[in-house]
Design a protein around this motif. Structure first.
Motif, PDB file in Angstrom:
ATOM      1  N   PHE A 141       5.941   6.735  16.055  1.00 20.85           N
ATOM      2  CA  PHE A 141       6.353   5.363  15.764  1.00 20.85           C
ATOM      3  C   PHE A 141       6.401   5.139  14.255  1.00 20.85           C
ATOM      4  O   PHE A 141       5.719   5.805  13.481  1.00 20.85           O
ATOM      5  CB  PHE A 141       5.387   4.374  16.418  1.00 20.85           C
ATOM      6  CG  PHE A 141       5.479   4.406  17.920  1.00 20.85           C
ATOM      7  CD1 PHE A 141       6.276   3.507  18.593  1.00 20.85           C
ATOM      8  CD2 PHE A 141       4.782   5.350  18.660  1.00 20.85           C
ATOM      9  CE1 PHE A 141       6.384   3.538  19.969  1.00 20.85           C
ATOM     10  CE2 PHE A 141       4.883   5.398  20.029  1.00 20.85           C
ATOM     11  CZ  PHE A 141       5.678   4.490  20.698  1.00 20.85           C
ATOM     12  N   ALA A 142       7.228   4.188  13.858  1.00 21.11           N
ATOM     13  CA  ALA A 142       7.334   3.812  12.452  1.00 21.11           C
ATOM     14  C   ALA A 142       7.283   2.291  12.380  1.00 21.11           C
ATOM     15  O   ALA A 142       7.942   1.601  13.159  1.00 21.11           O
ATOM     16  CB  ALA A 142       8.627   4.337  11.852  1.00 21.11           C
ATOM     17  N   ILE A 143       6.484   1.774  11.450  1.00 22.70           N
ATOM     18  CA  ILE A 143       6.297   0.335  11.315  1.00 22.70           C
ATOM     19  C   ILE A 143       6.685  -0.096   9.902  1.00 22.70           C
ATOM     20  O   ILE A 143       6.411   0.604   8.930  1.00 22.70           O
ATOM     21  CB  ILE A 143       4.834  -0.071  11.621  1.00 22.70           C
ATOM     22  CG1 ILE A 143       4.659  -1.583  11.558  1.00 22.70           C
ATOM     23  CG2 ILE A 143       3.851   0.636  10.707  1.00 22.70           C
ATOM     24  CD1 ILE A 143       3.283  -2.054  12.039  1.00 22.70           C
ATOM     25  N   ALA A 144       7.365  -1.237   9.820  1.00 20.95           N
ATOM     26  CA  ALA A 144       7.719  -1.797   8.513  1.00 20.95           C
ATOM     27  C   ALA A 144       7.661  -3.320   8.615  1.00 20.95           C
ATOM     28  O   ALA A 144       7.857  -3.893   9.694  1.00 20.95           O
ATOM     29  CB  ALA A 144       9.111  -1.342   8.096  1.00 20.95           C
ATOM     30  N   PHE A 145       7.396  -3.957   7.504  1.00 19.77           N
ATOM     31  CA  PHE A 145       7.271  -5.410   7.459  1.00 19.77           C
ATOM     32  C   PHE A 145       8.426  -5.969   6.636  1.00 19.77           C
ATOM     33  O   PHE A 145       8.557  -5.673   5.441  1.00 19.77           O
ATOM     34  CB  PHE A 145       5.918  -5.793   6.853  1.00 19.77           C
ATOM     35  CG  PHE A 145       4.764  -5.204   7.607  1.00 19.77           C
ATOM     36  CD1 PHE A 145       4.227  -5.829   8.719  1.00 19.77           C
ATOM     37  CD2 PHE A 145       4.223  -3.970   7.216  1.00 19.77           C
ATOM     38  CE1 PHE A 145       3.171  -5.269   9.409  1.00 19.77           C
ATOM     39  CE2 PHE A 145       3.171  -3.406   7.913  1.00 19.77           C
ATOM     40  CZ  PHE A 145       2.642  -4.054   9.017  1.00 19.77           C
ATOM     41  N   LEU A 146       9.259  -6.798   7.284  1.00 16.56           N
ATOM     42  CA  LEU A 146      10.491  -7.283   6.664  1.00 16.56           C
ATOM     43  C   LEU A 146      10.457  -8.805   6.524  1.00 16.56           C
ATOM     44  O   LEU A 146       9.752  -9.493   7.279  1.00 16.56           O
ATOM     45  CB  LEU A 146      11.698  -6.866   7.509  1.00 16.56           C
ATOM     46  CG  LEU A 146      11.783  -5.367   7.851  1.00 16.56           C
ATOM     47  CD1 LEU A 146      12.965  -5.115   8.759  1.00 16.56           C
ATOM     48  CD2 LEU A 146      11.894  -4.532   6.579  1.00 16.56           C
ATOM     49  N   PRO A 147      11.236  -9.343   5.595  1.00 17.40           N
ATOM     50  CA  PRO A 147      11.280 -10.804   5.433  1.00 17.40           C
ATOM     51  C   PRO A 147      11.830 -11.469   6.696  1.00 17.40           C
ATOM     52  O   PRO A 147      12.659 -10.906   7.406  1.00 17.40           O
ATOM     53  CB  PRO A 147      12.224 -10.994   4.243  1.00 17.40           C
ATOM     54  CG  PRO A 147      12.243  -9.689   3.534  1.00 17.40           C
ATOM     55  CD  PRO A 147      12.038  -8.642   4.579  1.00 17.40           C
TER      56      PRO A 147
END
Length: 282
Positions: free
Chosen positions: A108-114
């Motif tokens: 899995f890959a997690i990112a935090f976006l506006p």
């Protein structure tokens, strides 16, 4: 008056002796010739036997070489058969692994976006973006991901009719299960990323937990991702990644790719180049 003849016995004996000597010489000569003939016959016989023996040895040597050559050929054929069998087994395994997924497992890959609403960015919220990637050699088949996300559910339960800054959040009020299930028939191999979920997060909550129940043809596991939002640094940090059942020599960042700036202190000891690959996310 009859005359008397005088016999010379000495002469007679000498004659007889000479005859005997001659006869003896003749006999010896005959015996010597016979012995020579027998010796020649024996020598010829021995030579013949030796020649026959040499021929037999040569034939035996040739047979031994022939047998040795045949044995080498048999050994070569056996080795070829073993190698062919191994190739067939490997090919069968490759076919089986290609069908079942083999040792490939989802990462899995997690990112935090506006957070963008009606063409405007609202910094009170953020989008938590999840991709799933197959880094294995074979496709992952029949992948099913069940997401538990009560953070996003808060926004559904409690419509925002007033300013978010004045909203009071009671976490016990929103402890209602919210599941979303994603099914992917085939996740191709070799770093193929696929977006499967976007969660909305109210930064005022600070702490977040996402739980994933992951199933595919070959295996299954539960994945928990926990972290927090740091208001002072205006950054999200992933602090804990858990997998159940926990693998041997477990490295959390081999199960979840996190951008380096989002790796919390508890996970920094696991940092490696894998963590930076989540930049490939869309």
């Amino acid at each position: 008056m009859k005359s008397r003849i005088k016999v010379d016995w000495t002469l007679i004996l000498s004659i007889i002796g000479g005859v005997l000597v001659i006869l003896s010489a003749i006999a010896n000569s005959i015996k010597e010739r016979k012995d020579k003939k027998e010796m020649k016959f024996k020598d010829e016989r021995i030579s013949s036997l030796l020649e026959q023996n040499a021929n037999s040895i040569q034939i035996a040597g040739d047979k031994i070489k022939e047998v040795s050559h045949l044995q080498n050929k048999v050994t070569e054929l056996q080795n070829e058969l073993i190698n062919t069998s191994k190739e067939i087994l490997q090919e069968n395994k490759n076919i089986s692994d290609n069908v079942t997924g083999g040792s490939s497992r989802p990462v899995f890959a997690i990112a935090f976006l506006p957070y963008k609403k009606e063409r405007m960015f609202d910094n009170k919220f953020s989008i938590v973006h999840f991709d799933v990637v197959n880094k294995g050699k074979y496709p992952i088949r029949s992948l099913k991901i069940k997401v538990f996300d009560n953070q996003s559910n808060i926004l559904d339960i409690n419509p925002l009719n007033s300013e978010v800054s004045s909203l009071v959040i009671d976490e016990t009020e929103f402890n209602r299960d919210f599941y979303e299930t994603t099914e992917i028939e085939t996740l191709p191999q070799m770093n193929y990323y696929k977006e499967f979920y976007k969660g909305r997060f109210l930064k005022k909550l600070k702490n977040f937990t996402y739980i994933f129940y992951v199933y595919w043809m070959n295996d299954q596991f539960q994945l928990n991702i926990e972290g927090h939002y740091d208001e002072a640094k205006e950054k999200f940090f992933v602090n804990k990644i858990s997998v159940y059942p926990e693998p041997i020599n477990f490295n959390p960042l081999e199960y979840v790719e996190v951008l380096p700036e989002n790796v919390g202190e508890p996970l920094k000891k696991y940092c490696n180049p894998v963590a930076g690959e989540s930049q490939k996310m869309r």
